[in-house]
Design a protein around this motif. Structure first.
Motif, PDB file in Angstrom:
ATOM      1  N   THR A  10       0.858  -1.183   0.000  1.00  0.00           N
ATOM      2  CA  THR A  10       0.000   0.000   0.000  1.00  0.00           C
ATOM      3  C   THR A  10       0.897   1.237   0.000  1.00  0.00           C
ATOM      4  OG1 THR A  10      -0.077  -0.089   2.391  1.00  0.00           O
ATOM      5  CG2 THR A  10      -1.919  -1.103   1.193  1.00  0.00           C
ATOM      6  N   ASN A  12       1.528   3.414   2.061  1.00  0.00           N
ATOM      7  CA  ASN A  12       2.347   3.704   3.243  1.00  0.00           C
ATOM      8  C   ASN A  12       3.573   2.797   3.367  1.00  0.00           C
ATOM      9  OD1 ASN A  12       1.245   1.377   4.253  1.00  0.00           O
ATOM     10  ND2 ASN A  12      -0.110   2.414   5.716  1.00  0.00           N
ATOM     11  N   ASP A  13       3.727   1.842   2.450  1.00  0.00           N
ATOM     12  CA  ASP A  13       4.983   1.071   2.370  1.00  0.00           C
ATOM     13  C   ASP A  13       6.002   1.770   1.474  1.00  0.00           C
ATOM     14  OD1 ASP A  13       4.090  -1.128   3.899  1.00  0.00           O
ATOM     15  OD2 ASP A  13       2.923  -1.818   2.170  1.00  0.00           O
ATOM     16  N   LYS A  17       4.426   9.300  -0.562  1.00  0.00           N
ATOM     17  CA  LYS A  17       2.964   9.206  -0.551  1.00  0.00           C
ATOM     18  C   LYS A  17       2.398  10.429  -1.266  1.00  0.00           C
ATOM     19  CE  LYS A  17       1.157   7.820   3.471  1.00  0.00           C
ATOM     20  NZ  LYS A  17       1.072   7.685   4.959  1.00  0.00           N
ATOM     21  N   ASN A  73      -0.605   1.110  -6.294  1.00  0.00           N
ATOM     22  CA  ASN A  73       0.014   0.221  -5.294  1.00  0.00           C
ATOM     23  C   ASN A  73       0.865  -0.812  -6.008  1.00  0.00           C
ATOM     24  OD1 ASN A  73      -1.460   1.573  -3.426  1.00  0.00           O
ATOM     25  ND2 ASN A  73      -3.054   0.016  -3.240  1.00  0.00           N
ATOM     26  N   ASN A  99       7.716   9.732   2.740  1.00  0.00           N
ATOM     27  CA  ASN A  99       7.147   8.841   3.761  1.00  0.00           C
ATOM     28  C   ASN A  99       8.259   8.368   4.700  1.00  0.00           C
ATOM     29  OD1 ASN A  99       5.794   7.007   5.274  1.00  0.00           O
ATOM     30  ND2 ASN A  99       5.567   5.476   3.634  1.00  0.00           N
ATOM     31  N   ASP A 101       8.089   6.605   7.144  1.00  0.00           N
ATOM     32  CA  ASP A 101       7.917   5.241   7.655  1.00  0.00           C
ATOM     33  C   ASP A 101       7.963   4.201   6.535  1.00  0.00           C
ATOM     34  OD1 ASP A 101       7.456   6.322  10.249  1.00  0.00           O
ATOM     35  OD2 ASP A 101       5.482   6.943   9.553  1.00  0.00           O
ATOM     36  N   SER A 102       8.585   4.578   5.454  1.00  0.00           N
ATOM     37  CA  SER A 102       8.650   3.683   4.297  1.00  0.00           C
ATOM     38  C   SER A 102       9.225   2.315   4.668  1.00  0.00           C
ATOM     39  CB  SER A 102       9.540   4.332   3.243  1.00  0.00           C
ATOM     40  OG  SER A 102       9.871   3.399   2.247  1.00  0.00           O
TER      41      SER A 102
END
Lengths: 547, 368
Positions: A10, A12-13, A17, A73, A99, A101-102
């Motif tokens: 998704t 957020n990976d 973003k 995605n 992002n 938090d990738s």
């Protein structure tokens, strides 16, 4: 409703973003059309609107289908953060957001079972650059006046070619008391101390390469700056090989020998000698690794220039048949010197390494006087395509290694005999004049730069993971792609103009650095002109520590 | 700031002339020292022109050490001159206990040696003495060469003159070529070796201005010749380059100018001798000076010359009469020595010329 599993990919990976404001979007489609990575796509969303009228809640609802833009995605078509969507959006409705938090480095490897590849340069940078810890701290005042950068004349030239020790100069005193030339000397070209680094046709779009070549010609013919450009390993258009502009080109040969069939066949038709030949042994961005041109970039014209089918083009990590430094001197240097009848200087480019001094020492003791330059490339250099692990984790910083090589030459009284040229991350802050000047004070005859040239042309990539997609052949700026639609985004004349203007600005800035130390010739090895605010750096580079 | 000067004369002149030359320019220097090299000697040394004279300042122990070494090496002393000194109270001079000028005959095995062999021997001997006497500052060996004496001292030049009785002309301490300077090298440590003029194997050089390529020059010269040592002053580099170009490479003097202040590349490209000039510029790039300097030099045959940096940031004037030529940083120096000359014939050398005075005092102006 789609069913999601936690392992599904998704946004957020992903490293980037999408920021998207549907309320501002006019659905013009510009962003989707412009995204070369196909990382965004139109989508229809189901929306529910609940409302109530009257004094008491009486909720009513309505469903509608709304067209929007969404992030794809996919690990193939993911957003690189290039920001082209933002550039083309008339309403500022869309743009990439980093992002933090990738999970991209992990999920890519997990799903593909293959190493991560990309372009760009080392992206792991948490410290201040060494060059930024140096200042030009020795200012001429009083007994040795500063010069006037505007009014004095400066000799901003650097040697490319093997320089004989004074005792070996083939001069004898003639009857009239003048020195007469009684023998041969190796060819030496005095050129601008900043070489446009080796980027091939193939790595670059043909329009980008043309723009750079135009800039080199313009700088020489109109601006009086003898700037040289290195072809990279990928051949040279025959039209250029046969033109008088060849004299501004340094032809590169690397382990793949790409393009040399055509170059050799064109030699009888050359009207000018090339500026030089550069034997590429290694590259700072991916030392120990050969060149890599992914198949997606091997378009028809690239196949023609290189004489290859459409396939991944991998230059071997080594030059086949060379097993020692001495052998390289005897085989490659001799044959390339001989090819141009000893009129064209032949240099070598290696990746900076703990062992660079040993290599340099062997070359500087070359008994044939045919090694015409030692190009040392540091870890911060860029590349069109490499494995990320190589980019980020292999290599050697350029500054101390350049200094080591210079001091090794000094220890033997051989400084200047093989000109040292340094590159790899120079101009990273956008200010190449300062970096070049400091490297020259530390012992470089000159510097070379590649990545910065792309940035002059409009490259949006940076060292924090933005874009870095040169390997995909989908460069959104048209610089490192062979897709006609993308390449035509780039205006070669504008590229040339930007490069020319940058060089003119840099030329002024170099003079503004030379004037305060009172020098009109390049201060090669004048490390006394530098100071460092870092004790470790000062000790390592053998310059004055200041605080 | 340095002031430099030189006098070349048909007839022997006394050392007091050098003091007079420099004293007139005393507002332009810091009066921190006095040094001079006298060549083509008259007076008491006139009869010993072919034998080397040792010029040294030392302690008693240093003197003994040096004489023992000379004796052990086979040199035989034929003349010793110790100047009478005037240690008046209040003089600004940082004097050494002994000033020695001794002339020696060569060791027996060298009687029939070639000039070249003798020259190398003299250099080796001086370097050995210097090394040994450096311990505990036992002494300073300035020159060891035929027909040359050197004096260097720290202090006020007027007082140094008084201390050595140099203000009173006589016919004992004379020479045909004298170069002088009145300042210690205050950029670096004040040591006796740092004072110009510098001397090596018949070559003398002195300069003013700062050598901005000092580090480059020094790093290069250290590996060129065993005699290129010390580097207490950035101006020593000029001497070593002169010695290297003229003696080691055996190139004519004009090429010294091409080495220290090479022509711009575009000018080189337009010349017939561009191959030579480009070869020189690139092979000797580390001996370029690229700063504000005027250089005065003397060659082993007594030829005196001067040249300056390519922007003429340091001036020098050449004045002359029928029997004397004077080089001086300031024209008042020339006025002092040659008050009655025709000042309209004074030469202010430009940035691209070398002014050369031969032993017949003929002036040659050579354009680079």
């Amino acid at each position: 409703m789609e069913t999601m599993k936690v392992q599904d990919i998704t946004p957020n990976d992903m490293p980037w973003k999408l920021r998207y404001e549907a309320s501002r979007c006019t659905l013009c489609g510009s962003c989707v059309a412009a995204c070369s990575f196909r990382a965004i796509a139109p989508k229809v969303e189901r929306r529910r609107l609940v409302w109530s009228e009257g004094d008491y809640p009486e909720p009513k609802q309505r469903f509608s289908a709304v067209p929007v833009i969404r992030q794809v995605n996919s690990l193939t078509n993911y957003c690189r953060g290039c920001g082209i969507c933002e550039k083309v959006c008339p309403n500022d409705a869309i743009g990439p957001v980093r992002n933090q938090d990738s999970r991209h480095p992990i999920v890519t490897r997990c799903l593909a079972g293959d190493s991560v590849k990309r372009g760009g340069r080392k992206n792991l940078e948490a410290t201040v650059r060494t060059l930024d810890r140096l200042r030009v701290g020795r200012i001429s005042q009083m007994t040795d006046p500063s010069l006037d950068a505007q009014r004095h004349t400066f000799d901003l030239l650097a040697p490319f070619g093997r320089i004989l020790p004074p005792g070996k100069l083939p001069f004898t005193v003639g009857a009239g008391g003048n020195l007469e030339v009684t023998g041969q000397s190796p060819p030496v070209r005095w050129i601008y101390p900043v070489i446009i680094g080796d980027m091939s046709i193939g790595a670059l779009s043909w329009r980008m390469w043309e723009g750079v070549a135009m800039a080199a010609a313009y700088l020489n013919e109109e601006c009086g700056l003898p700037v040289r450009m290195c072809s990279g390993e990928g051949g040279v258009p025959i039209k250029l090989l046969k033109s008088r502009y060849l004299k501004y080109m340094i032809l590169q040969i690397a382990s793949g020998h790409f393009g040399w069939n055509r170059i050799l066949k064109t030699m009888p038709h050359m009207v000018e000698d090339p500026a030089g030949v550069m034997i590429k042994i290694g590259q700072g961005a991916k030392p120990g690794d050969g060149g890599l041109l992914p198949a997606q970039k091997v378009a028809e014209h690239i196949q023609a220039i290189r004489g290859v089918p459409k396939a991944d083009l991998l230059s071997p990590p080594n030059h086949q048949g060379l097993y020692s430094i001495e052998e390289s001197v005897q085989k490659m240097f001799l044959s390339f010197n001989a090819a141009f009848k000893f009129r064209v200087p032949v240099a070598i480019k290696v990746a900076a390494s703990s062992t660079s001094v040993a290599v340099f020492n062997n070359l500087v003791r070359d008994p044939y006087d045919i090694v015409g330059g030692f190009f040392l490339d540091g870890i911060d250099g860029g590349t069109g395509a490499a494995h990320e692990v190589s980019l980020d984790h292999t290599g050697h910083p350029i500054v101390s290694k350049l200094r080591d090589c210079y001091l090794a030459a000094v220890a033997q009284g051989r400084q200047g005999q093989i000109p040292l040229w340094a590159g790899g991350g120079l101009g990273r802050t956008g200010d190449l004049a300062a970096d070049a000047f400091k490297m020259i004070c530390l012992g470089a005859s000159g510097v070379f730069t590649g990545r910065l040239i792309l940035q002059m042309a409009g490259c949006v990539g940076n060292d924090m993971g933005r874009c870095n997609a040169c390997n995909t052949g989908l460069c959104p700026a048209g610089i490192t792609t062979q897709e006609p639609a993308l390449a035509h985004r780039l205006d070669p004349e504008k590229v040339a103009q930007n490069i020319v203007n940058y060089f003119l600005a840099m030329d002024q800035e170099l003079k503004k650095l030379m004037a305060p130390i009172g020098n009109s010739s390049l201060p090669v090895g004048r490390s006394d002109a530098l100071v460092s605010t870092d004790r470790g750096v000062a000790e390592r580079l053998k310059i004055q520590y200041v605080c | 700031m340095c002031r430099i000067g030189a006098i070349k004369s048909r007839h022997y002149i006394h050392a007091s002339q050098a003091l007079q030359l420099m004293q007139s320019q005393q507002e332009g220097h810091d009066n921190s020292g006095f040094a001079m090299v006298m060549q083509d000697l008259g007076g008491i040394f006139e009869g010993y022109k072919h034998l080397p004279t040792l010029s040294m300042a030392c302690t008693d122990q240093g003197l003994k050490t040096a004489e023992d070494m000379m004796h052990a090496a086979g040199f035989q002393r034929v003349l010793q001159w110790v100047p009478e000194v005037n240690p008046e109270p209040g003089l600004d001079i940082n004097a050494m206990p002994n000033y020695v000028f001794e002339t020696f005959d060569y060791p027996k095995p060298y009687k029939k040696a070639s000039d070249q062999e003798k020259q190398e021997l003299l250099l080796d001997m001086r370097l050995q003495l210097r090394t040994v006497l450096e311990d505990d500052e036992q002494g300073y060996v300035y020159s060891f060469w035929p027909d040359v004496v050197t004096l260097k001292e720290i202090g006020d030049p007027r007082d140094i003159g008084t201390y050595f009785n140099l203000w009173q002309p006589d016919n004992k301490f004379t020479a045909r070529v004298i170069t002088a300077q009145c300042r210690q090298n205050t950029n670096y440590d004040i040591v006796r070796y740092a004072a110009h003029p510098f001397f090596l194997q018949g070559y003398t050089a002195l300069a003013n201005g700062e050598n901005t390529f000092y580090q480059k020059n020094k790093e290069m010269q250290r590996k060129l010749h065993r005699g290129y040592i010390g580097f207490e002053s950035d101006s020593q580099c000029f001497l070593y380059t002169l010695h290297y170009v003229h003696r080691q490479l055996a190139w004519p003097l004009p090429y010294f100018k091409h080495v220290v202040t090479p022509l711009p590349f575009d000018e080189i490209g337009r010349r017939d001798d561009h191959q030579q000039l480009q070869g020189i510029r690139q092979s000797l790039a580390h001996l370029e000076i690229n700063g504000p300097n005027t250089i005065i030099g003397v060659l082993p045959d007594g030829t005196l010359f001067t040249c300056c940096d390519p922007k003429k940031l340091r001036p020098l004037v050449v004045g002359r009469s029928a029997d004397v030529v004077v080089f001086s940083s300031e024209v008042c120096g020339v006025n002092q020595i040659l008050p009655d000359r025709d000042w309209e014939t004074d030469i202010y050398p430009n940035e691209r010329e070398v002014v050369i005075i031969g032993n017949d005092l003929e002036v040659q102006r050579w354009r680079q």
